[in-house]
Design a protein around this motif. Structure first.
Motif, PDB file in Angstrom:
ATOM      1  N   GLY A  82      41.702  27.252  48.015  1.00  0.00           N
ATOM      2  CA  GLY A  82      42.543  26.778  46.926  1.00  0.00           C
ATOM      3  C   GLY A  82      43.251  25.480  47.266  1.00  0.00           C
ATOM      4  O   GLY A  82      43.418  24.601  46.407  1.00  0.00           O
ATOM      5  N   GLN A  83      43.658  25.317  48.521  1.00  0.00           N
ATOM      6  CA  GLN A  83      44.304  24.084  48.951  1.00  0.00           C
ATOM      7  C   GLN A  83      43.370  22.876  48.815  1.00  0.00           C
ATOM      8  O   GLN A  83      43.841  21.740  48.685  1.00  0.00           O
ATOM      9  CB  GLN A  83      44.743  24.209  50.416  1.00  0.00           C
ATOM     10  N   ARG A  84      42.072  23.106  48.856  1.00  0.00           N
ATOM     11  CA  ARG A  84      41.082  22.031  48.886  1.00  0.00           C
ATOM     12  C   ARG A  84      40.316  21.920  47.570  1.00  0.00           C
ATOM     13  O   ARG A  84      39.246  21.312  47.508  1.00  0.00           O
ATOM     14  CB  ARG A  84      40.137  22.271  50.067  1.00  0.00           C
ATOM     15  N   ALA A  85      40.903  22.449  46.499  1.00  0.00           N
ATOM     16  CA  ALA A  85      40.210  22.574  45.219  1.00  0.00           C
ATOM     17  C   ALA A  85      40.067  21.264  44.458  1.00  0.00           C
ATOM     18  O   ALA A  85      39.458  21.251  43.391  1.00  0.00           O
ATOM     19  CB  ALA A  85      40.922  23.602  44.338  1.00  0.00           C
TER      20      ALA A  85
ATOM     21  N   VAL B 115      27.401  41.372  50.220  1.00  0.00           N
ATOM     22  CA  VAL B 115      26.512  42.520  50.058  1.00  0.00           C
ATOM     23  C   VAL B 115      27.195  43.664  49.321  1.00  0.00           C
ATOM     24  O   VAL B 115      26.670  44.176  48.332  1.00  0.00           O
ATOM     25  CB  VAL B 115      26.008  43.010  51.436  1.00  0.00           C
ATOM     26  N   THR B 116      28.360  44.074  49.788  1.00  0.00           N
ATOM     27  CA  THR B 116      29.039  45.250  49.236  1.00  0.00           C
ATOM     28  C   THR B 116      29.882  44.881  48.016  1.00  0.00           C
ATOM     29  O   THR B 116      30.232  43.709  47.803  1.00  0.00           O
ATOM     30  CB  THR B 116      29.953  45.888  50.286  1.00  0.00           C
ATOM     31  N   ALA B 117      30.237  45.900  47.245  1.00  0.00           N
ATOM     32  CA  ALA B 117      31.101  45.676  46.084  1.00  0.00           C
ATOM     33  C   ALA B 117      32.445  45.102  46.522  1.00  0.00           C
ATOM     34  O   ALA B 117      33.014  44.234  45.841  1.00  0.00           O
ATOM     35  CB  ALA B 117      31.300  46.986  45.321  1.00  0.00           C
ATOM     36  N   GLY B 118      32.962  45.557  47.656  1.00  0.00           N
ATOM     37  CA  GLY B 118      34.231  45.039  48.147  1.00  0.00           C
ATOM     38  C   GLY B 118      34.158  43.575  48.531  1.00  0.00           C
ATOM     39  O   GLY B 118      35.098  42.807  48.269  1.00  0.00           O
ATOM     40  N   GLN B 119      33.058  43.183  49.145  1.00  0.00           N
ATOM     41  CA  GLN B 119      32.885  41.772  49.503  1.00  0.00           C
ATOM     42  C   GLN B 119      32.767  40.901  48.255  1.00  0.00           C
ATOM     43  O   GLN B 119      33.352  39.808  48.189  1.00  0.00           O
ATOM     44  CB  GLN B 119      31.644  41.613  50.387  1.00  0.00           C
ATOM     45  N   ILE B 120      32.040  41.370  47.269  1.00  0.00           N
ATOM     46  CA  ILE B 120      31.896  40.608  46.028  1.00  0.00           C
ATOM     47  C   ILE B 120      33.254  40.430  45.347  1.00  0.00           C
ATOM     48  O   ILE B 120      33.605  39.326  44.908  1.00  0.00           O
ATOM     49  CB  ILE B 120      30.893  41.307  45.088  1.00  0.00           C
ATOM     50  N   GLU B 121      34.017  41.500  45.277  1.00  0.00           N
ATOM     51  CA  GLU B 121      35.327  41.421  44.640  1.00  0.00           C
ATOM     52  C   GLU B 121      36.259  40.496  45.423  1.00  0.00           C
ATOM     53  O   GLU B 121      37.030  39.731  44.827  1.00  0.00           O
ATOM     54  CB  GLU B 121      35.935  42.815  44.533  1.00  0.00           C
ATOM     55  N   ALA B 122      36.194  40.535  46.740  1.00  0.00           N
ATOM     56  CA  ALA B 122      37.041  39.658  47.557  1.00  0.00           C
ATOM     57  C   ALA B 122      36.680  38.195  47.336  1.00  0.00           C
ATOM     58  O   ALA B 122      37.564  37.332  47.229  1.00  0.00           O
ATOM     59  CB  ALA B 122      36.909  40.033  49.023  1.00  0.00           C
ATOM     60  N   TRP B 123      35.403  37.896  47.263  1.00  0.00           N
ATOM     61  CA  TRP B 123      34.996  36.515  46.979  1.00  0.00           C
ATOM     62  C   TRP B 123      35.410  36.099  45.561  1.00  0.00           C
ATOM     63  O   TRP B 123      35.717  34.933  45.317  1.00  0.00           O
ATOM     64  CB  TRP B 123      33.488  36.361  47.153  1.00  0.00           C
TER      65      TRP B 123
ATOM     66  N   GLY C 231      38.392  32.565  42.004  1.00  0.00           N
ATOM     67  CA  GLY C 231      39.448  32.504  40.997  1.00  0.00           C
ATOM     68  C   GLY C 231      40.583  31.597  41.418  1.00  0.00           C
ATOM     69  O   GLY C 231      41.116  30.834  40.606  1.00  0.00           O
ATOM     70  N   ARG C 232      40.965  31.663  42.693  1.00  0.00           N
ATOM     71  CA  ARG C 232      42.037  30.792  43.176  1.00  0.00           C
ATOM     72  C   ARG C 232      41.631  29.319  43.106  1.00  0.00           C
ATOM     73  O   ARG C 232      42.446  28.462  42.759  1.00  0.00           O
ATOM     74  CB  ARG C 232      42.382  31.161  44.613  1.00  0.00           C
ATOM     75  N   VAL C 233      40.383  29.026  43.418  1.00  0.00           N
ATOM     76  CA  VAL C 233      39.915  27.645  43.337  1.00  0.00           C
ATOM     77  C   VAL C 233      40.007  27.137  41.906  1.00  0.00           C
ATOM     78  O   VAL C 233      40.471  26.018  41.643  1.00  0.00           O
ATOM     79  CB  VAL C 233      38.478  27.519  43.881  1.00  0.00           C
ATOM     80  N   ARG C 234      39.577  27.962  40.948  1.00  0.00           N
ATOM     81  CA  ARG C 234      39.660  27.539  39.543  1.00  0.00           C
ATOM     82  C   ARG C 234      41.108  27.313  39.128  1.00  0.00           C
ATOM     83  O   ARG C 234      41.413  26.346  38.415  1.00  0.00           O
ATOM     84  CB  ARG C 234      39.005  28.589  38.643  1.00  0.00           C
ATOM     85  N   GLU C 235      41.999  28.183  39.565  1.00  0.00           N
ATOM     86  CA  GLU C 235      43.411  28.038  39.218  1.00  0.00           C
ATOM     87  C   GLU C 235      44.036  26.803  39.857  1.00  0.00           C
ATOM     88  O   GLU C 235      44.966  26.213  39.300  1.00  0.00           O
ATOM     89  CB  GLU C 235      44.185  29.276  39.694  1.00  0.00           C
ATOM     90  N   SER C 236      43.523  26.406  41.027  1.00  0.00           N
ATOM     91  CA  SER C 236      44.166  25.357  41.823  1.00  0.00           C
ATOM     92  C   SER C 236      43.643  23.955  41.557  1.00  0.00           C
ATOM     93  O   SER C 236      44.283  22.986  41.964  1.00  0.00           O
ATOM     94  CB  SER C 236      44.001  25.675  43.317  1.00  0.00           C
ATOM     95  N   GLY C 237      42.515  23.821  40.920  1.00  0.00           N
ATOM     96  CA  GLY C 237      42.006  22.477  40.696  1.00  0.00           C
ATOM     97  C   GLY C 237      40.654  22.435  40.033  1.00  0.00           C
ATOM     98  O   GLY C 237      40.233  21.399  39.530  1.00  0.00           O
ATOM     99  N   GLY C 238      39.952  23.543  40.087  1.00  0.00           N
ATOM    100  CA  GLY C 238      38.733  23.635  39.308  1.00  0.00           C
ATOM    101  C   GLY C 238      37.474  23.108  39.937  1.00  0.00           C
ATOM    102  O   GLY C 238      36.500  22.823  39.236  1.00  0.00           O
ATOM    103  N   ALA C 239      37.427  22.946  41.270  1.00  0.00           N
ATOM    104  CA  ALA C 239      36.194  22.488  41.901  1.00  0.00           C
ATOM    105  C   ALA C 239      35.050  23.442  41.598  1.00  0.00           C
ATOM    106  O   ALA C 239      35.232  24.656  41.494  1.00  0.00           O
ATOM    107  CB  ALA C 239      36.387  22.389  43.421  1.00  0.00           C
ATOM    108  N   SER C 240      33.841  22.890  41.451  1.00  0.00           N
ATOM    109  CA  SER C 240      32.670  23.748  41.417  1.00  0.00           C
ATOM    110  C   SER C 240      32.528  24.410  42.785  1.00  0.00           C
ATOM    111  O   SER C 240      32.923  23.844  43.804  1.00  0.00           O
ATOM    112  CB  SER C 240      31.418  22.926  41.099  1.00  0.00           C
ATOM    113  N   THR C 241      31.988  25.621  42.815  1.00  0.00           N
ATOM    114  CA  THR C 241      31.870  26.352  44.072  1.00  0.00           C
ATOM    115  C   THR C 241      30.451  26.859  44.274  1.00  0.00           C
ATOM    116  O   THR C 241      29.804  27.334  43.334  1.00  0.00           O
ATOM    117  CB  THR C 241      32.832  27.554  44.118  1.00  0.00           C
TER     118      THR C 241
ATOM    119  N   PHE D  87      30.867  32.350  41.870  1.00  0.00           N
ATOM    120  CA  PHE D  87      30.330  31.084  42.366  1.00  0.00           C
ATOM    121  C   PHE D  87      29.394  30.463  41.329  1.00  0.00           C
ATOM    122  O   PHE D  87      28.708  31.164  40.588  1.00  0.00           O
ATOM    123  CB  PHE D  87      29.568  31.308  43.678  1.00  0.00           C
ATOM    124  N   ASP D  88      29.370  29.141  41.314  1.00  0.00           N
ATOM    125  CA  ASP D  88      28.489  28.427  40.390  1.00  0.00           C
ATOM    126  C   ASP D  88      27.063  28.346  40.900  1.00  0.00           C
ATOM    127  O   ASP D  88      26.147  28.042  40.127  1.00  0.00           O
ATOM    128  CB  ASP D  88      29.024  27.008  40.153  1.00  0.00           C
ATOM    129  N   GLY D  89      26.861  28.596  42.195  1.00  0.00           N
ATOM    130  CA  GLY D  89      25.528  28.532  42.760  1.00  0.00           C
ATOM    131  C   GLY D  89      25.532  28.975  44.206  1.00  0.00           C
ATOM    132  O   GLY D  89      26.537  29.466  44.728  1.00  0.00           O
TER     133      GLY D  89
END
Length: 372
Positions: free
Chosen positions: A52-55, A81-89, A94-104, A178-180
């Protein structure tokens, strides 16, 4: 940093389209292993803060992330791989979008033989194209530096399963916001192990001649492109890179053939780093064999990045080291301000120190710029 004419510098801050990826500027945050995943191999609140700091970057390529448990090799690296990892990512994007909107974009990194059993699940094999161990060692939190494990050679029937793991990881990355995705095909990891004869002694359709050695990479890219669209898939290469016990006697032929084969796919981009091999111009090699956008990497500052874009060498430039100590790198480059250094001793250590505690320019005493 060296001063550069404003008209040239402005090229860094123009928007650019890389396949389906729309970048607000041409400054890319390169993927970097920072070894801070939690005990479930998931990103944490620290990751959300860090990215987020680098968004303000045009594109953030998040750190190498394993597409399957057997693809993990280093300590504290994340999975998708896991549902927990997907949710964490999802919280990170989400933080990147809130902080500046960089594509990810998420870099998918299966390390193959560059692994230790001390760093992966007990039931996760270390696999490679051939049963040839890489010379070298890596770090384990419990045992310190340990040798890389001898790998088991993948059966031909298993290769389809590995490719399927990449395909599913691409879908999981999209589900995580992620966008890609980017295929990590350098640094001696699994795709590069298939490419080079030093690590690929197979006698089936995935080894032997150069056309069969590139097959795994091409089919993996095709699978990911089929899942989420080729315009959302990138490829990372470093021709002639010897890292992790690799040797390529003819990188021009290897990467020329690879890029010729993937060029018709319509990928979003190829990220290419300078070659460590003297006399090999990796950027020119990529431009000759790939008609799509190039992201240039390694050794750039603001002036040289802007000039490379102005000269048509690439469409964007990625920065790694400069993004570590400069969360506001985009603003510093725009204003041609001095860049801060970073503490190498905290590159791969757990916690916030050396990760999220680097201040922005307007929050720091300018006399402290360039701290070690």
């Amino acid at each position: 940093m060296a001063r550069v004419e404003s008209a040239t510098l402005d090229r860094l801050f123009e928007p650019v389209q890389l396949g389906e990826l729309r970048l607000a500027n041409r400054i890319v945050m390169a993927p970097m292993t920072r070894s801070r995943a939690d005990g479930f191999d998931a990103p944490s609140e620290l990751h959300a803060a860090y990215y987020g700091q680098r968004a303000e970057a045009g594109l953030i390529i998040a750190e190498g992330t394993y597409p399957s448990p057997e693809g993990k090799g280093y300590c504290r690296t994340p999975g998708i791989v896991t549902a927990g990892q997907i949710e964490a990512w999802r919280r990170v994007t989400g933080r990147v979008r809130e902080s500046g909107g960089a594509s990810t974009v998420l870099q998918l990194m299966h390390v193959g033989r560059v692994a230790s059993r001390h760093n992966k699940a007990v039931d996760a094999d270390t696999v490679a194209p051939s049963a040839i161990a890489a010379q070298g060692s890596l770090y384990s939190d419990i045992h310190g530096m340990v040798p890389m494990d001898p790998p088991r050679a993948l059966e031909t029937s298993e290769i389809i399963r590995v490719i399927e793991a990449y395909r599913q990881a691409a879908l999981n990355a999209r589900a995580a916001g992620f966008d890609g995705v980017e295929l990590h095909c350098s640094s001696g990891y699994l795709p590069m192990q298939f490419l080079l004869a030093c690590s690929n002694r197979r006698q089936d359709g995935y080894g032997g001649s150069l056309p069969t050695r590139i097959r795994f990479v091409v089919e993996t890219l095709e699978a990911m492109a089929g899942a989420i669209g080729a315009g959302r898939v990138g490829l990372r290469i470093i021709p002639g890179n010897p890292y992790n016990d690799m040797q390529d006697d003819d990188p021009v032929a290897t990467y020329g053939a690879l890029l010729d084969a993937v060029d018709p796919l319509g990928l979003a981009y190829v990220q290419v780093s300078r070659s460590p091999q003297p006399g090999l111009d990796a950027f020119a090699l990529a431009r000759r064999h790939f008609s799509g956008p190039l992201i240039l990497n390694d050794g750039f500052d603001g002036a040289s990045a802007a000039q490379a874009i102005a000269d048509g060498v690439g469409e964007a430039v990625s920065f790694a080291r400069h993004f570590i100590g400069n969360p506001d790198l985009v603003a510093r480059l725009r204003e041609q301000q001095a860049l801060a250094g970073f503490d190498r001793s905290t590159l791969y250590t757990p916690g916030a120190r050396g990760y999220t505690d680097y201040p922005a320019l307007d929050a720091t005493d300018h006399s402290q710029e360039g701290r070690p």
